[in-house]
Scaffold this active site. Sequence first.
Site, PDB file in Angstrom:
ATOM      1  N   ASP A  88       0.817  -1.218   0.000  1.00 38.56           N
ATOM      2  CA  ASP A  88       0.000   0.000   0.000  1.00 38.56           C
ATOM      3  C   ASP A  88       0.848   1.264   0.000  1.00 38.56           C
ATOM      4  OD1 ASP A  88      -1.992  -1.800   0.124  1.00 38.56           O
ATOM      5  OD2 ASP A  88      -2.947  -1.004   1.924  1.00 38.56           O
ATOM      6  N   CYS A 129       2.920  -7.148   4.232  1.00 41.86           N
ATOM      7  CA  CYS A 129       2.034  -6.010   3.959  1.00 41.86           C
ATOM      8  C   CYS A 129       0.569  -6.331   4.261  1.00 41.86           C
ATOM      9  CB  CYS A 129       2.153  -5.598   2.503  1.00 41.86           C
ATOM     10  SG  CYS A 129       3.408  -4.359   2.269  1.00 41.86           S
ATOM     11  N   ASP A 130      -0.160  -5.232   4.446  1.00 38.55           N
ATOM     12  CA  ASP A 130      -1.537  -5.277   4.957  1.00 38.55           C
ATOM     13  C   ASP A 130      -2.400  -6.451   4.498  1.00 38.55           C
ATOM     14  OD1 ASP A 130      -0.510  -2.871   5.659  1.00 38.55           O
ATOM     15  OD2 ASP A 130      -2.152  -1.672   4.884  1.00 38.55           O
ATOM     16  N   LYS A 131      -2.643  -6.542   3.203  1.00 46.86           N
ATOM     17  CA  LYS A 131      -3.640  -7.509   2.719  1.00 46.86           C
ATOM     18  C   LYS A 131      -3.130  -8.930   2.767  1.00 46.86           C
ATOM     19  CE  LYS A 131      -5.820  -3.865   1.975  1.00 46.86           C
ATOM     20  NZ  LYS A 131      -4.721  -3.063   2.538  1.00 46.86           N
ATOM     21  N   CYS A 201       5.034  -1.297   8.152  1.00 47.82           N
ATOM     22  CA  CYS A 201       4.818   0.047   8.696  1.00 47.82           C
ATOM     23  C   CYS A 201       4.646  -0.031  10.216  1.00 47.82           C
ATOM     24  CB  CYS A 201       3.585   0.660   8.075  1.00 47.82           C
ATOM     25  SG  CYS A 201       3.744   0.854   6.303  1.00 47.82           S
ATOM     26  N   GLU A 453      -7.733   3.143  -0.509  1.00 48.22           N
ATOM     27  CA  GLU A 453      -7.558   3.896   0.735  1.00 48.22           C
ATOM     28  C   GLU A 453      -7.267   5.347   0.378  1.00 48.22           C
ATOM     29  OE1 GLU A 453      -4.451   1.969   2.898  1.00 48.22           O
ATOM     30  OE2 GLU A 453      -5.759   0.329   3.516  1.00 48.22           O
ATOM     31  N   SER A 479      -6.546   4.240   5.292  1.00 47.40           N
ATOM     32  CA  SER A 479      -5.377   3.521   5.771  1.00 47.40           C
ATOM     33  C   SER A 479      -5.427   3.465   7.281  1.00 47.40           C
ATOM     34  CB  SER A 479      -4.133   4.285   5.337  1.00 47.40           C
ATOM     35  OG  SER A 479      -3.050   3.929   6.151  1.00 47.40           O
TER      36      SER A 479
HETATM   37 FE1  FES Z   1       3.663  -2.668   3.757  1.00 47.58          FE
HETATM   38 FE2  FES Z   1       2.505  -0.691   5.248  1.00 47.58          FE
HETATM   39  S1  FES Z   1       3.080  -0.659   3.132  1.00 47.58           S
HETATM   40  S2  FES Z   1       2.889  -2.743   5.763  1.00 47.58           S
END
Ligand code: FES
Length: 577
Positions: A88, A129-131, A201, A453, A479
């Site tokens: 993201d 990462c998130d997803k 992040c 987002e 986000s």
């Molecule tokens: Fe990878 Fe936030 S962009 S965890």
Amino acid sequence: MNSGPIDKSNLPSRHVTEGPERAPHRSFLYAMGLTDTEIHQPLVGVATCWNEAAPCNIALNRQAQSVKTGVKVAKGTPREFTTITVTDGIAMGHEGMRSSLVSRDAIADTVELTMRGHCYDALVGLAGCDKSLPGMMMAMIRLNVPSVFLYGGSILPGRFEGRDVTIQDVFEAVGQHQAGNMSTEDLMRLEAVACPSAGTCGGQFTANTMASVSEAIGLALFQSAGAPAPYESRDAFGVASGEAVMNLLRLNIRPRDIVTRKALENAARIVACTGGSTNAGLHLPAIAHEAGIDFDLEDVCDIFRDTPYFVDLKPGGKYVAKDLFEAGGIPIVMRELGRAGLLHEECMTVSGRTIGEEVDRVAGEADGKVIYAIENPISKTGGVVGLKGNLAPDGAIVKIAGMTEEETVFTGPANVFECEEDAFEAVQNRTYKEGQVLVIRNEGPAGGPGMREMLSTTAALSGQGMGKKVALITDGRFSGATRGFCVGHVGPEAAHCGPIALVKNGDMITLDAHKGVISIDVSDEEMAKRKAEWKGPRETIYGAGSLWKYAQLVGGANKGAVTHPGAKFEKHIYADL
Ligand code: FES
């Protein structure tokens, strides 16, 4: 722990390793250096979302090697494979962001297909990462083979002008730069130091939120989500996760024995008490769907409403994931929940022990700094709350962690934008006004497509010092790093002619996070008239390809924006084939 050989006569891999007719299959396995013994042991898929797109996933490959060691020690044969992930932080703020949520289901689907195609018996899934976190967990539950989830770990905080910083500071610095409050030179100094290591992040954004969920829901070993990505100690969790999945195989404990309604409630509590990402309101229903459990946005928000918010993490609070880990991590947070009777302690975990048994094994207590004692929370209700009303009959979600009571009630005239780019341009050019409710529509799962987002827009508003002077609503998402009164997942979405499609500039909108209300001061008759005059969904530029395919399949955000009928409609379980 029993460590003898495992009988394969009922495991999926017997279809590729046993009997004379499988000689060609075994030839392929011998070609990769496997021994006779290894071929006849259970085959364990070790799936990672490794790639070079971002620091979030770069340490997954290293950790997968530790997982494989653990599997081998416990007499299994690991087979590593990779799937995709969309980052993201790089996809944000442009068309690329449409690929993000879509990737969650692509991850679940591709892991499912690899496991099915090669008949693996168990799964350890590593995600960054998130997803990729919900995607991996969804695959585990869908396949229902013994599975362990392992997070890749968070990034270390950067240091800028004597303070800890995260990627959120860089997004917000763009707004400060646009507003003339930050020089180009300072912006470039900040961007160079904000992300000093591998890892996801650093705040309680979506990745760390879902990592917290992985422990609370029981799919990951306790404390495995906490250690930052560069720490060598992560490798010990890798070995332990490999051993744990073999133990689950021996005991025949499967993801659906772990992910029950009560486990989902534990997961929602963790999101609320840590001020986690609103995206959990999307991912928990999707995870539940894979187990055939009805657990929609409203159910998630019910849990949020009566959970105190007592863990002080960014973006609403002060600390980052590394600080939480050093304060004892999610196990200490769960102990606090348990003390208040807010934890289902009987839920099973991948260790083979219950949540209650795991909590009892943990030493330490709330430090009163990162983790407050639950009797003295930061606020009495969760950091994330649900809203409903005539503007969102299917519900909406807002993160209020870090906001004062007065800041969580807002009434103002609508300023409507047909897509995020239009809103971002208005923010850049300052053509919006203080007191307005900015409405960004046509960004839902089907209408976007991809439910983007809006971090670039919200971060720019924060950077201009306007984060608390306007409110923002959208049928898209925010986000985990978003701050301010930003209401997402407004449903039904505009593409399905939800009320958000019918809002006009100047309509008065009220958002009240205490009462859980999102309403528009327009009569039912007038809304019905507008509906009759509605010209249909906005045309998108996606007439083919995976985004088109996604738009045809995806369901409502309140049910998790899922793309298949789920466990209730399955006719077999892969693990039993
Ligand atoms: Fe990878 Fe936030 S962009 S965890």
